[in-house]
Design a protein around this motif. Structure first.
Motif, PDB file in Angstrom:
ATOM      1  N   ASP A 216      -2.514  56.105  -4.280  1.00  0.00           N
ATOM      2  CA  ASP A 216      -2.611  54.651  -4.060  1.00  0.00           C
ATOM      3  C   ASP A 216      -4.053  54.232  -3.792  1.00  0.00           C
ATOM      4  OD1 ASP A 216       0.054  54.467  -4.428  1.00  0.00           O
ATOM      5  OD2 ASP A 216       0.583  54.321  -2.298  1.00  0.00           O
ATOM      6  N   GLN A 217      -4.736  55.037  -2.974  1.00  0.00           N
ATOM      7  CA  GLN A 217      -6.131  54.730  -2.641  1.00  0.00           C
ATOM      8  C   GLN A 217      -7.009  54.773  -3.903  1.00  0.00           C
ATOM      9  OE1 GLN A 217      -7.644  57.294   0.481  1.00  0.00           O
ATOM     10  NE2 GLN A 217      -9.749  56.600   0.120  1.00  0.00           N
ATOM     11  N   ILE A 218      -6.786  55.770  -4.727  1.00  0.00           N
ATOM     12  CA  ILE A 218      -7.589  55.886  -5.955  1.00  0.00           C
ATOM     13  C   ILE A 218      -7.237  54.743  -6.905  1.00  0.00           C
ATOM     14  CG2 ILE A 218      -8.156  57.346  -7.940  1.00  0.00           C
ATOM     15  CD1 ILE A 218      -7.428  59.785  -6.152  1.00  0.00           C
ATOM     16  N   ARG A 219      -5.938  54.428  -6.995  1.00  0.00           N
ATOM     17  CA  ARG A 219      -5.494  53.354  -7.880  1.00  0.00           C
ATOM     18  C   ARG A 219      -6.161  52.019  -7.494  1.00  0.00           C
ATOM     19  NH1 ARG A 219       0.201  53.686  -8.350  1.00  0.00           N
ATOM     20  NH2 ARG A 219       0.196  53.332  -6.127  1.00  0.00           N
ATOM     21  N   ASP A 220      -6.221  51.716  -6.202  1.00  0.00           N
ATOM     22  CA  ASP A 220      -6.838  50.457  -5.774  1.00  0.00           C
ATOM     23  C   ASP A 220      -8.301  50.398  -6.215  1.00  0.00           C
ATOM     24  OD1 ASP A 220      -4.460  49.810  -4.695  1.00  0.00           O
ATOM     25  OD2 ASP A 220      -5.024  50.191  -2.596  1.00  0.00           O
ATOM     26  N   TYR A 221      -8.965  51.548  -6.139  1.00  0.00           N
ATOM     27  CA  TYR A 221     -10.382  51.602  -6.540  1.00  0.00           C
ATOM     28  C   TYR A 221     -10.501  51.437  -8.060  1.00  0.00           C
ATOM     29  CZ  TYR A 221     -15.163  53.283  -7.069  1.00  0.00           C
ATOM     30  OH  TYR A 221     -16.494  53.385  -7.396  1.00  0.00           O
ATOM     31  N   VAL A 222      -9.663  52.180  -8.806  1.00  0.00           N
ATOM     32  CA  VAL A 222      -9.756  52.160 -10.275  1.00  0.00           C
ATOM     33  C   VAL A 222      -9.387  50.769 -10.819  1.00  0.00           C
ATOM     34  CG1 VAL A 222      -8.880  53.208 -12.422  1.00  0.00           C
ATOM     35  CG2 VAL A 222      -9.335  54.652 -10.437  1.00  0.00           C
ATOM     36  N   ALA A 223      -8.455  50.095 -10.146  1.00  0.00           N
ATOM     37  CA  ALA A 223      -8.062  48.742 -10.585  1.00  0.00           C
ATOM     38  C   ALA A 223      -9.261  47.786 -10.559  1.00  0.00           C
ATOM     39  CB  ALA A 223      -6.945  48.208  -9.694  1.00  0.00           C
ATOM     40  N   GLU A 224     -10.232  48.065  -9.694  1.00  0.00           N
ATOM     41  CA  GLU A 224     -11.442  47.224  -9.589  1.00  0.00           C
ATOM     42  C   GLU A 224     -12.592  47.749 -10.440  1.00  0.00           C
ATOM     43  OE1 GLU A 224     -12.676  44.766  -6.971  1.00  0.00           O
ATOM     44  OE2 GLU A 224     -10.566  44.178  -7.169  1.00  0.00           O
ATOM     45  N   ASN A 225     -12.779  49.088 -10.390  1.00  0.00           N
ATOM     46  CA  ASN A 225     -14.020  49.684 -10.929  1.00  0.00           C
ATOM     47  C   ASN A 225     -13.817  50.680 -12.054  1.00  0.00           C
ATOM     48  OD1 ASN A 225     -15.674  48.708  -8.506  1.00  0.00           O
ATOM     49  ND2 ASN A 225     -14.095  49.980  -7.522  1.00  0.00           N
ATOM     50  N   GLY A 226     -12.578  50.935 -12.455  1.00  0.00           N
ATOM     51  CA  GLY A 226     -12.368  52.083 -13.343  1.00  0.00           C
ATOM     52  C   GLY A 226     -12.782  53.346 -12.594  1.00  0.00           C
ATOM     53  N   TYR A 227     -13.221  54.357 -13.350  1.00  0.00           N
ATOM     54  CA  TYR A 227     -13.676  55.599 -12.695  1.00  0.00           C
ATOM     55  C   TYR A 227     -15.180  55.598 -12.441  1.00  0.00           C
ATOM     56  CZ  TYR A 227      -9.078  57.560 -13.931  1.00  0.00           C
ATOM     57  OH  TYR A 227      -7.732  57.799 -14.051  1.00  0.00           O
ATOM     58  N   LEU A 228     -15.820  54.419 -12.550  1.00  0.00           N
ATOM     59  CA  LEU A 228     -17.257  54.369 -12.263  1.00  0.00           C
ATOM     60  C   LEU A 228     -17.462  54.611 -10.784  1.00  0.00           C
ATOM     61  CD1 LEU A 228     -19.049  51.394 -14.015  1.00  0.00           C
ATOM     62  CD2 LEU A 228     -19.360  53.844 -14.384  1.00  0.00           C
ATOM     63  N   THR A 229     -18.289  55.592 -10.460  1.00  0.00           N
ATOM     64  CA  THR A 229     -18.521  55.887  -9.046  1.00  0.00           C
ATOM     65  C   THR A 229     -19.963  55.542  -8.680  1.00  0.00           C
ATOM     66  OG1 THR A 229     -18.957  58.150  -9.711  1.00  0.00           O
ATOM     67  CG2 THR A 229     -16.787  57.685  -8.803  1.00  0.00           C
ATOM     68  N   LYS A 230     -20.206  55.405  -7.386  1.00  0.00           N
ATOM     69  CA  LYS A 230     -21.540  54.980  -6.941  1.00  0.00           C
ATOM     70  C   LYS A 230     -22.540  56.126  -7.063  1.00  0.00           C
ATOM     71  CE  LYS A 230     -19.444  51.659  -3.854  1.00  0.00           C
ATOM     72  NZ  LYS A 230     -18.080  52.258  -3.759  1.00  0.00           N
TER      73      LYS A 230
END
Ligand code: NAD
Ligand code: LMR
Length: 441
Positions: A216-230
Protein backbone atom coordinates in the motif's frame (compact mmCIF):
# COMPACT_ATOMS: atom_id res chain seq x y z
CA UNK A 1 35.65 -23.13 -1.05
CA UNK A 2 35.46 -24.62 -4.53
CA UNK A 3 36.70 -22.33 -7.33
CA UNK A 4 34.68 -22.22 -10.53
CA UNK A 5 35.47 -22.06 -14.21
CA UNK A 6 33.22 -19.62 -16.07
CA UNK A 7 32.63 -18.66 -19.70
CA UNK A 8 30.80 -15.48 -20.67
CA UNK A 9 29.03 -15.96 -24.01
CA UNK A 10 28.59 -12.62 -25.73
CA UNK A 11 31.98 -11.60 -24.34
CA UNK A 12 31.93 -8.52 -26.60
CA UNK A 13 28.74 -7.22 -24.95
CA UNK A 14 28.51 -3.70 -23.55
CA UNK A 15 27.64 -5.39 -20.24
CA UNK A 16 30.75 -7.62 -20.10
CA UNK A 17 33.22 -5.23 -18.36
CA UNK A 18 30.66 -4.26 -15.69
CA UNK A 19 29.76 -7.90 -15.05
CA UNK A 20 33.40 -9.04 -14.93
CA UNK A 21 34.15 -6.30 -12.39
CA UNK A 22 31.05 -7.26 -10.40
CA UNK A 23 32.27 -10.89 -10.35
CA UNK A 24 35.71 -9.77 -9.16
CA UNK A 25 34.01 -7.85 -6.40
CA UNK A 26 32.17 -11.05 -5.39
CA UNK A 27 35.13 -13.46 -5.46
CA UNK A 28 34.72 -14.14 -1.73
CA UNK A 29 31.13 -15.32 -2.36
CA UNK A 30 31.75 -16.97 -5.72
CA UNK A 31 35.44 -17.78 -6.26
CA UNK A 32 36.62 -18.31 -9.83
CA UNK A 33 39.72 -20.15 -11.01
CA UNK A 34 39.18 -19.42 -14.71
CA UNK A 35 37.26 -16.88 -16.77
CA UNK A 36 36.92 -17.04 -20.55
CA UNK A 37 35.16 -14.55 -22.80
CA UNK A 38 33.54 -16.03 -25.91
CA UNK A 39 32.00 -14.12 -28.82
CA UNK A 40 31.53 -14.85 -32.51
CA UNK A 41 32.70 -11.33 -33.46
CA UNK A 42 36.48 -11.47 -33.31
CA UNK A 43 37.17 -7.75 -33.47
CA UNK A 44 34.62 -6.84 -30.83
CA UNK A 45 35.81 -9.62 -28.55
CA UNK A 46 39.48 -8.62 -28.95
CA UNK A 47 38.81 -5.00 -27.95
CA UNK A 48 37.11 -5.86 -24.66
CA UNK A 49 39.28 -8.97 -24.12
CA UNK A 50 42.57 -7.07 -24.41
CA UNK A 51 41.41 -4.32 -22.07
CA UNK A 52 40.06 -6.79 -19.50
CA UNK A 53 43.29 -8.78 -19.66
CA UNK A 54 45.15 -5.65 -18.55
CA UNK A 55 42.59 -4.99 -15.80
CA UNK A 56 42.64 -8.57 -14.51
CA UNK A 57 46.46 -8.73 -14.44
CA UNK A 58 46.30 -5.73 -12.12
CA UNK A 59 43.32 -6.72 -10.01
CA UNK A 60 43.21 -10.57 -10.00
CA UNK A 61 46.58 -11.93 -11.13
CA UNK A 62 45.74 -15.46 -9.94
CA UNK A 63 42.63 -15.75 -12.13
CA UNK A 64 43.32 -17.60 -15.39
CA UNK A 65 41.84 -15.36 -18.09
CA UNK A 66 41.48 -15.61 -21.86
CA UNK A 67 39.22 -14.51 -24.69
CA UNK A 68 38.39 -16.44 -27.82
CA UNK A 69 36.08 -17.02 -30.76
CA UNK A 70 36.80 -20.76 -30.66
CA UNK A 71 33.83 -22.61 -29.07
CA UNK A 72 35.88 -25.65 -28.06
CA UNK A 73 38.41 -23.51 -26.19
CA UNK A 74 35.63 -21.43 -24.64
CA UNK A 75 33.29 -24.15 -23.45
CA UNK A 76 35.64 -26.94 -22.37
CA UNK A 77 35.82 -27.65 -18.61
CA UNK A 78 33.30 -25.03 -17.56
CA UNK A 79 30.99 -25.01 -14.54
CA UNK A 80 28.92 -21.98 -15.57
CA UNK A 81 28.13 -20.12 -18.77
CA UNK A 82 26.79 -16.57 -18.30
CA UNK A 83 25.01 -15.81 -21.57
CA UNK A 84 24.23 -12.35 -22.88
CA UNK A 85 24.34 -12.48 -26.66
CA UNK A 86 22.62 -10.09 -29.07
CA UNK A 87 22.27 -11.76 -32.45
CA UNK A 88 22.62 -9.02 -35.08
CA UNK A 89 24.03 -6.54 -32.54
CA UNK A 90 22.90 -2.91 -32.38
CA UNK A 91 22.62 -2.60 -36.13
CA UNK A 92 19.67 -5.03 -36.01
CA UNK A 93 18.21 -3.63 -32.77
CA UNK A 94 17.86 -0.32 -34.60
CA UNK A 95 15.83 -2.07 -37.32
CA UNK A 96 13.70 -3.91 -34.72
CA UNK A 97 12.71 -0.50 -33.39
CA UNK A 98 12.46 1.56 -36.58
CA UNK A 99 10.67 -0.83 -38.96
CA UNK A 100 7.49 -1.11 -36.81
CA UNK A 101 7.59 2.60 -35.96
CA UNK A 102 7.48 3.46 -39.68
CA UNK A 103 4.11 1.66 -39.70
CA UNK A 104 2.90 3.54 -36.62
CA UNK A 105 3.49 0.51 -34.35
CA UNK A 106 5.52 0.27 -31.12
CA UNK A 107 9.24 -0.16 -31.89
CA UNK A 108 10.88 -1.90 -28.93
CA UNK A 109 13.62 -4.52 -28.59
CA UNK A 110 11.59 -7.09 -26.60
CA UNK A 111 7.91 -6.06 -26.96
CA UNK A 112 5.71 -6.13 -30.05
CA UNK A 113 7.04 -6.78 -33.58
CA UNK A 114 10.60 -5.69 -32.65
CA UNK A 115 10.74 -8.32 -29.91
CA UNK A 116 9.34 -10.93 -32.29
CA UNK A 117 12.02 -10.08 -34.89
CA UNK A 118 14.76 -10.21 -32.26
CA UNK A 119 13.34 -13.51 -30.95
CA UNK A 120 13.50 -15.10 -34.40
CA UNK A 121 17.22 -14.16 -34.49
CA UNK A 122 18.04 -15.07 -30.88
CA UNK A 123 16.73 -18.64 -31.05
CA UNK A 124 19.45 -19.66 -33.53
CA UNK A 125 22.24 -18.05 -31.49
CA UNK A 126 20.97 -19.51 -28.22
CA UNK A 127 20.67 -23.05 -29.61
CA UNK A 128 24.21 -22.72 -30.95
CA UNK A 129 25.74 -21.82 -27.59
CA UNK A 130 23.62 -24.35 -25.65
CA UNK A 131 24.86 -27.07 -27.99
CA UNK A 132 28.49 -25.99 -27.58
CA UNK A 133 28.05 -26.00 -23.81
CA UNK A 134 26.54 -29.49 -23.78
CA UNK A 135 29.15 -30.87 -26.17
CA UNK A 136 32.21 -29.58 -24.31
CA UNK A 137 30.94 -29.39 -20.68
CA UNK A 138 27.85 -31.59 -20.21
CA UNK A 139 27.53 -30.66 -16.52
CA UNK A 140 27.73 -26.91 -17.07
CA UNK A 141 24.79 -24.62 -16.20
CA UNK A 142 23.85 -21.70 -18.43
CA UNK A 143 22.60 -18.57 -16.68
CA UNK A 144 20.89 -16.82 -19.55
CA UNK A 145 19.83 -13.21 -19.65
CA UNK A 146 19.92 -12.79 -23.43
CA UNK A 147 16.75 -11.18 -24.74
CA UNK A 148 13.97 -11.42 -25.67
CA UNK A 149 13.94 -13.71 -22.64
CA UNK A 150 10.30 -14.81 -22.98
CA UNK A 151 10.74 -16.14 -26.53
CA UNK A 152 14.19 -17.55 -25.76
CA UNK A 153 12.77 -19.39 -22.71
CA UNK A 154 9.88 -20.84 -24.73
CA UNK A 155 12.30 -21.97 -27.46
CA UNK A 156 14.46 -23.69 -24.80
CA UNK A 157 11.37 -25.38 -23.33
CA UNK A 158 10.38 -26.80 -26.70
CA UNK A 159 13.72 -27.41 -28.39
CA UNK A 160 16.14 -28.13 -25.50
CA UNK A 161 13.82 -29.35 -22.70
CA UNK A 162 16.56 -31.19 -20.79
CA UNK A 163 19.26 -28.56 -21.06
CA UNK A 164 20.54 -26.89 -17.92
CA UNK A 165 19.52 -23.39 -18.93
CA UNK A 166 18.16 -20.90 -16.39
CA UNK A 167 16.43 -17.82 -17.73
CA UNK A 168 16.44 -14.70 -15.62
CA UNK A 169 15.78 -10.98 -16.11
CA UNK A 170 17.23 -7.93 -14.41
CA UNK A 171 14.17 -5.68 -14.74
CA UNK A 172 12.30 -6.94 -11.62
CA UNK A 173 15.60 -6.70 -9.73
CA UNK A 174 16.06 -3.07 -10.79
CA UNK A 175 12.46 -2.15 -9.97
CA UNK A 176 12.63 -3.84 -6.55
CA UNK A 177 15.67 -1.67 -5.81
CA UNK A 178 13.54 1.36 -6.61
CA UNK A 179 10.73 0.08 -4.37
CA UNK A 180 13.20 -0.51 -1.54
CA UNK A 181 14.34 3.10 -1.94
CA UNK A 182 10.73 4.28 -1.69
CA UNK A 183 10.21 2.48 1.64
CA UNK A 184 13.82 3.01 2.80
CA UNK A 185 14.63 -0.69 3.18
CA UNK A 186 17.43 -2.93 1.99
CA UNK A 187 16.22 -4.88 -1.10
CA UNK A 188 17.89 -8.00 0.35
CA UNK A 189 15.43 -7.81 3.26
CA UNK A 190 12.34 -7.88 1.00
CA UNK A 191 10.39 -10.88 -0.24
CA UNK A 192 7.97 -10.51 -3.11
CA UNK A 193 5.06 -12.30 -4.68
CA UNK A 194 4.81 -11.74 -8.42
CA UNK A 195 3.17 -13.32 -11.44
CA UNK A 196 3.46 -12.80 -15.16
CA UNK A 197 5.50 -13.48 -18.25
CA UNK A 198 8.91 -11.95 -18.83
CA UNK A 199 8.60 -8.15 -19.30
CA UNK A 200 4.90 -8.61 -18.57
CA UNK A 201 3.96 -9.02 -14.91
CA UNK A 202 2.72 -7.66 -11.58
CA UNK A 203 3.88 -7.64 -7.96
CA UNK A 204 1.12 -8.67 -5.55
CA UNK A 205 3.07 -8.40 -2.29
CA UNK A 206 6.27 -6.77 -0.99
CA UNK A 207 7.04 -7.87 2.58
CA UNK A 208 10.03 -7.65 4.88
CA UNK A 209 11.37 -10.75 6.59
CA UNK A 210 9.15 -10.06 9.63
CA UNK A 211 6.09 -10.24 7.39
CA UNK A 212 5.20 -6.52 7.29
CA UNK A 213 3.39 -5.70 4.02
CA UNK A 214 4.54 -2.57 2.12
CA UNK A 215 2.44 -2.75 -1.04
CA UNK A 216 0.00 0.00 0.00
CA UNK A 217 2.82 2.38 0.90
CA UNK A 218 4.60 1.73 -2.39
CA UNK A 219 1.34 2.01 -4.33
CA UNK A 220 0.61 5.46 -2.86
CA UNK A 221 4.06 6.61 -3.96
CA UNK A 222 3.84 5.06 -7.45
CA UNK A 223 0.37 6.57 -7.99
CA UNK A 224 2.06 10.00 -7.71
CA UNK A 225 5.58 9.44 -9.04
CA UNK A 226 5.75 6.11 -10.84
CA UNK A 227 8.99 4.36 -9.90
CA UNK A 228 11.01 7.58 -10.16
CA UNK A 229 13.03 7.83 -6.97
CA UNK A 230 14.85 10.79 -5.46
CA UNK A 231 18.17 8.97 -5.10
CA UNK A 232 19.73 7.17 -8.06
CA UNK A 233 19.45 3.48 -7.25
CA UNK A 234 19.98 1.69 -10.51
CA UNK A 235 23.15 1.89 -12.57
CA UNK A 236 21.54 0.50 -15.71
CA UNK A 237 18.14 2.06 -16.28
CA UNK A 238 19.18 5.68 -15.88
CA UNK A 239 19.08 7.28 -19.36
CA UNK A 240 16.41 9.87 -20.14
CA UNK A 241 14.16 7.35 -21.93
CA UNK A 242 14.26 5.10 -18.87
CA UNK A 243 13.31 7.99 -16.59
CA UNK A 244 10.19 8.44 -18.75
CA UNK A 245 9.50 4.71 -18.40
CA UNK A 246 9.79 4.75 -14.60
CA UNK A 247 7.42 7.74 -14.50
CA UNK A 248 4.89 6.05 -16.81
CA UNK A 249 4.37 3.26 -14.22
CA UNK A 250 1.92 5.70 -12.61
CA UNK A 251 -0.44 5.27 -15.59
CA UNK A 252 0.04 1.49 -15.58
CA UNK A 253 -0.94 1.36 -11.91
CA UNK A 254 -4.11 3.34 -12.66
CA UNK A 255 -5.44 0.47 -14.81
CA UNK A 256 -5.32 -1.93 -11.87
CA UNK A 257 -4.38 -0.27 -8.57
CA UNK A 258 -4.29 -3.62 -6.75
CA UNK A 259 -0.88 -4.67 -8.11
CA UNK A 260 2.43 -3.01 -8.89
CA UNK A 261 3.17 -3.24 -12.64
CA UNK A 262 6.32 -4.21 -14.54
CA UNK A 263 7.37 -1.11 -16.52
CA UNK A 264 7.36 -2.96 -19.88
CA UNK A 265 3.55 -3.19 -19.67
CA UNK A 266 3.46 0.37 -21.03
CA UNK A 267 3.99 -1.00 -24.56
CA UNK A 268 0.82 -3.10 -24.27
CA UNK A 269 -1.41 -0.78 -22.24
CA UNK A 270 -0.43 2.53 -23.92
CA UNK A 271 0.94 1.63 -27.38
CA UNK A 272 -0.58 4.76 -28.99
CA UNK A 273 1.12 7.00 -26.41
CA UNK A 274 4.44 5.20 -26.92
CA UNK A 275 4.33 5.59 -30.69
CA UNK A 276 3.36 9.27 -30.40
CA UNK A 277 6.31 9.85 -28.05
CA UNK A 278 8.88 7.96 -30.17
CA UNK A 279 11.24 9.50 -32.70
CA UNK A 280 11.63 7.15 -35.63
CA UNK A 281 14.94 8.84 -36.48
CA UNK A 282 16.38 8.36 -32.98
CA UNK A 283 15.32 5.35 -30.91
CA UNK A 284 16.69 3.58 -27.82
CA UNK A 285 19.21 1.74 -30.06
CA UNK A 286 20.69 5.12 -31.05
CA UNK A 287 20.69 6.26 -27.42
CA UNK A 288 22.67 3.13 -26.42
CA UNK A 289 25.03 3.27 -29.43
CA UNK A 290 25.85 6.90 -28.61
CA UNK A 291 25.92 6.19 -24.88
CA UNK A 292 26.75 2.85 -23.27
CA UNK A 293 28.34 1.26 -26.36
CA UNK A 294 30.55 4.26 -27.14
CA UNK A 295 31.58 4.69 -23.48
CA UNK A 296 32.52 1.03 -23.01
CA UNK A 297 34.53 0.70 -26.22
CA UNK A 298 36.24 4.10 -25.74
CA UNK A 299 37.22 3.02 -22.22
CA UNK A 300 38.60 -0.26 -23.64
CA UNK A 301 40.72 1.62 -26.21
CA UNK A 302 42.07 3.96 -23.54
CA UNK A 303 43.04 1.07 -21.26
CA UNK A 304 44.84 -0.67 -24.13
CA UNK A 305 46.67 2.53 -25.18
CA UNK A 306 47.78 3.34 -21.63
CA UNK A 307 48.56 -0.28 -20.74
CA UNK A 308 46.76 0.12 -17.40
CA UNK A 309 43.17 0.00 -16.17
CA UNK A 310 43.85 2.29 -13.22
CA UNK A 311 41.25 5.11 -13.57
CA UNK A 312 40.39 3.35 -16.83
CA UNK A 313 36.67 3.99 -17.19
CA UNK A 314 35.24 0.47 -16.73
CA UNK A 315 32.63 0.56 -13.99
CA UNK A 316 31.41 -2.20 -11.74
CA UNK A 317 27.80 -3.18 -12.50
CA UNK A 318 26.78 -3.88 -8.92
CA UNK A 319 23.11 -4.21 -9.90
CA UNK A 320 24.11 -7.38 -11.83
CA UNK A 321 25.06 -9.18 -8.61
CA UNK A 322 21.82 -11.18 -8.93
CA UNK A 323 23.78 -13.27 -11.46
CA UNK A 324 26.25 -14.25 -8.72
CA UNK A 325 23.31 -14.94 -6.37
CA UNK A 326 21.93 -17.33 -8.98
CA UNK A 327 25.29 -19.04 -9.58
CA UNK A 328 25.74 -19.41 -5.80
CA UNK A 329 22.27 -20.88 -5.45
CA UNK A 330 23.19 -23.62 -7.93
CA UNK A 331 26.76 -24.10 -6.72
CA UNK A 332 26.14 -24.00 -2.96
CA UNK A 333 22.47 -25.02 -2.79
CA UNK A 334 21.59 -21.74 -1.03
CA UNK A 335 17.82 -21.96 -1.69
CA UNK A 336 17.80 -18.29 -2.63
CA UNK A 337 14.36 -16.88 -3.47
CA UNK A 338 14.49 -15.26 -6.92
CA UNK A 339 12.16 -14.38 -9.79
CA UNK A 340 12.85 -16.81 -12.64
CA UNK A 341 11.29 -17.62 -16.01
CA UNK A 342 10.07 -21.22 -15.66
CA UNK A 343 7.44 -23.63 -17.00
CA UNK A 344 4.22 -22.84 -15.14
CA UNK A 345 3.11 -26.34 -14.14
CA UNK A 346 0.50 -24.99 -11.76
CA UNK A 347 2.45 -22.11 -10.17
CA UNK A 348 -0.27 -19.81 -11.55
CA UNK A 349 -3.29 -22.01 -10.92
CA UNK A 350 -5.52 -20.72 -13.73
CA UNK A 351 -2.91 -20.53 -16.47
CA UNK A 352 -1.64 -23.24 -18.88
CA UNK A 353 0.91 -25.68 -17.48
CA UNK A 354 3.15 -25.37 -20.52
CA UNK A 355 3.45 -21.56 -20.44
CA UNK A 356 6.82 -20.03 -19.56
CA UNK A 357 5.94 -17.68 -16.69
CA UNK A 358 7.92 -15.37 -14.40
CA UNK A 359 7.32 -16.21 -10.73
CA UNK A 360 9.31 -16.37 -7.48
CA UNK A 361 11.28 -19.60 -7.18
CA UNK A 362 13.48 -21.23 -4.57
CA UNK A 363 16.75 -22.01 -6.32
CA UNK A 364 18.99 -24.84 -5.20
CA UNK A 365 21.45 -27.19 -6.87
CA UNK A 366 18.68 -28.89 -8.91
CA UNK A 367 17.54 -25.55 -10.33
CA UNK A 368 14.44 -23.43 -9.59
CA UNK A 369 11.35 -24.68 -7.74
CA UNK A 370 8.44 -22.32 -8.50
CA UNK A 371 6.32 -21.02 -5.62
CA UNK A 372 2.55 -21.22 -6.06
CA UNK A 373 0.99 -17.80 -6.77
CA UNK A 374 -2.62 -19.00 -6.76
CA UNK A 375 -5.33 -17.82 -9.15
CA UNK A 376 -4.98 -14.53 -11.02
CA UNK A 377 -7.82 -12.16 -12.02
CA UNK A 378 -9.45 -12.28 -15.49
CA UNK A 379 -7.95 -9.00 -16.75
CA UNK A 380 -4.32 -10.04 -16.18
CA UNK A 381 -5.06 -13.65 -17.14
CA UNK A 382 -6.52 -12.58 -20.50
CA UNK A 383 -3.64 -10.20 -21.24
CA UNK A 384 -1.12 -12.90 -20.37
CA UNK A 385 -2.91 -15.53 -22.43
CA UNK A 386 -2.86 -13.26 -25.48
CA UNK A 387 0.85 -12.50 -25.04
CA UNK A 388 1.97 -16.05 -24.24
CA UNK A 389 0.18 -17.22 -27.38
CA UNK A 390 2.17 -14.65 -29.39
CA UNK A 391 5.39 -16.07 -27.91
CA UNK A 392 4.37 -19.68 -28.63
CA UNK A 393 3.39 -18.82 -32.21
CA UNK A 394 6.81 -17.23 -32.79
CA UNK A 395 8.58 -20.40 -31.68
CA UNK A 396 6.26 -22.56 -33.79
CA UNK A 397 6.83 -20.27 -36.78
CA UNK A 398 10.59 -20.58 -36.28
CA UNK A 399 10.48 -24.39 -36.09
CA UNK A 400 8.04 -24.89 -38.96
CA UNK A 401 9.30 -22.00 -41.14
CA UNK A 402 5.71 -20.79 -41.15
CA UNK A 403 4.88 -17.34 -42.53
CA UNK A 404 1.25 -17.89 -41.51
CA UNK A 405 2.08 -18.45 -37.85
CA UNK A 406 4.42 -15.48 -37.68
CA UNK A 407 1.73 -13.30 -39.25
CA UNK A 408 -0.72 -14.61 -36.62
CA UNK A 409 1.82 -13.81 -33.89
CA UNK A 410 2.13 -10.19 -35.03
CA UNK A 411 -1.62 -9.89 -35.52
CA UNK A 412 -2.28 -11.16 -31.99
CA UNK A 413 0.22 -8.81 -30.34
CA UNK A 414 -1.67 -6.18 -28.38
CA UNK A 415 0.72 -3.60 -29.85
CA UNK A 416 -0.50 -4.15 -33.45
CA UNK A 417 -3.85 -2.68 -34.59
CA UNK A 418 -4.82 -5.03 -37.44
CA UNK A 419 -3.89 -8.07 -39.53
CA UNK A 420 -3.16 -5.69 -42.44
CA UNK A 421 -0.65 -3.66 -40.43
CA UNK A 422 0.81 -6.90 -39.04
CA UNK A 423 1.41 -8.18 -42.58
CA UNK A 424 2.99 -4.91 -43.75
CA UNK A 425 5.36 -4.86 -40.75
CA UNK A 426 6.16 -8.55 -41.12
CA UNK A 427 7.05 -8.24 -44.80
CA UNK A 428 9.49 -5.41 -44.01
CA UNK A 429 10.97 -7.36 -41.09
CA UNK A 430 11.51 -10.40 -43.32
CA UNK A 431 13.37 -8.19 -45.78
CA UNK A 432 15.85 -6.84 -43.21
CA UNK A 433 16.27 -10.17 -41.36
CA UNK A 434 17.06 -12.38 -44.39
CA UNK A 435 20.56 -13.11 -43.11
CA UNK A 436 19.24 -14.27 -39.71
CA UNK A 437 15.77 -15.83 -39.87
CA UNK A 438 14.90 -19.28 -41.16
CA UNK A 439 13.17 -19.08 -44.53
CA UNK A 440 9.41 -18.66 -44.12
CA UNK A 441 6.94 -20.28 -46.49
P1 NAD B 1 25.86 -6.14 -27.48
O1 NAD B 1 25.48 -6.15 -28.92
O2 NAD B 1 26.74 -5.07 -26.96
O3 NAD B 1 26.57 -7.53 -27.12
C1 NAD B 1 26.14 -8.76 -27.54
C2 NAD B 1 27.32 -9.58 -28.03
O4 NAD B 1 26.83 -10.87 -28.41
C3 NAD B 1 28.02 -9.00 -29.26
O5 NAD B 1 29.39 -8.79 -29.00
C4 NAD B 1 27.79 -10.06 -30.33
O6 NAD B 1 28.87 -10.18 -31.24
C5 NAD B 1 27.59 -11.31 -29.50
N1 NAD B 1 26.93 -12.41 -30.19
C6 NAD B 1 25.88 -12.36 -31.03
N2 NAD B 1 25.55 -13.60 -31.44
C7 NAD B 1 26.42 -14.45 -30.84
C8 NAD B 1 26.59 -15.87 -30.88
N3 NAD B 1 25.79 -16.65 -31.62
N4 NAD B 1 27.59 -16.40 -30.16
C9 NAD B 1 28.41 -15.63 -29.42
N5 NAD B 1 28.29 -14.28 -29.34
C10 NAD B 1 27.30 -13.71 -30.05
O7 NAD B 1 24.50 -6.16 -26.67
P2 NAD B 1 24.16 -5.71 -25.18
O8 NAD B 1 23.35 -4.49 -25.20
O9 NAD B 1 25.40 -5.69 -24.37
O10 NAD B 1 23.21 -6.86 -24.69
C11 NAD B 1 23.59 -8.21 -24.60
C12 NAD B 1 22.39 -9.06 -24.29
O11 NAD B 1 22.00 -8.92 -22.93
C13 NAD B 1 21.15 -8.71 -25.09
O12 NAD B 1 20.46 -9.89 -25.43
C14 NAD B 1 20.34 -7.88 -24.14
O13 NAD B 1 19.00 -7.84 -24.50
C15 NAD B 1 20.61 -8.63 -22.89
N6 NAD B 1 20.26 -7.95 -21.65
C16 NAD B 1 19.55 -8.67 -20.80
C17 NAD B 1 19.20 -8.15 -19.60
C18 NAD B 1 18.41 -9.02 -18.68
O14 NAD B 1 18.49 -8.89 -17.51
N7 NAD B 1 17.61 -9.95 -19.18
C19 NAD B 1 19.58 -6.86 -19.27
C20 NAD B 1 20.31 -6.12 -20.16
C21 NAD B 1 20.67 -6.71 -21.37
C1 LMR C 1 18.30 -1.18 -23.14
O1 LMR C 1 19.38 -0.84 -23.59
O2 LMR C 1 17.37 -0.42 -22.88
C2 LMR C 1 18.09 -2.63 -22.96
O3 LMR C 1 19.21 -3.36 -23.38
C3 LMR C 1 17.63 -2.93 -21.65
C4 LMR C 1 18.49 -2.38 -20.62
O4 LMR C 1 18.29 -2.92 -19.56
O5 LMR C 1 19.29 -1.45 -20.77
Amino acid sequence: MKKFSVVIAGGGSTFTPGIVMMMLDNMDRFPMRELVLYDNDEERQAQLGEALEILLKEQAPDLKFSYTTNPKVAFTNKDFCMAHIRVGKYEMREKDEKVPLRHGVVGQETCGPGGIAYGMRSITGMLEIIDYMEKYSPNCWMLNYSNPAAIVAEACRVLRPDSKVLNICDMPVGTLRRMSQIIEKDPADLEVRYFGLNHFGWWTSIKDKEGHEYIDQIRDYVAENGYLTKVEVDTQHMDQSWQETHKKAKDLLAVNPSYLPNTYLKYYLYPDYEVAHSNVEYTRANEVMNGREKEVFTAARNIIEKGTAVDGGFHIDSHASFIVDLARAIAFNTHERMLMIVENNGAIANFPDDAMVEVPCIVGNDGPEPLAQGKIPPFEQAMMFQQVTVEKLVVEAYIEGSYQKLWQALTLSKTVPSAKVAKDVLDDLIEVNREYWPELR
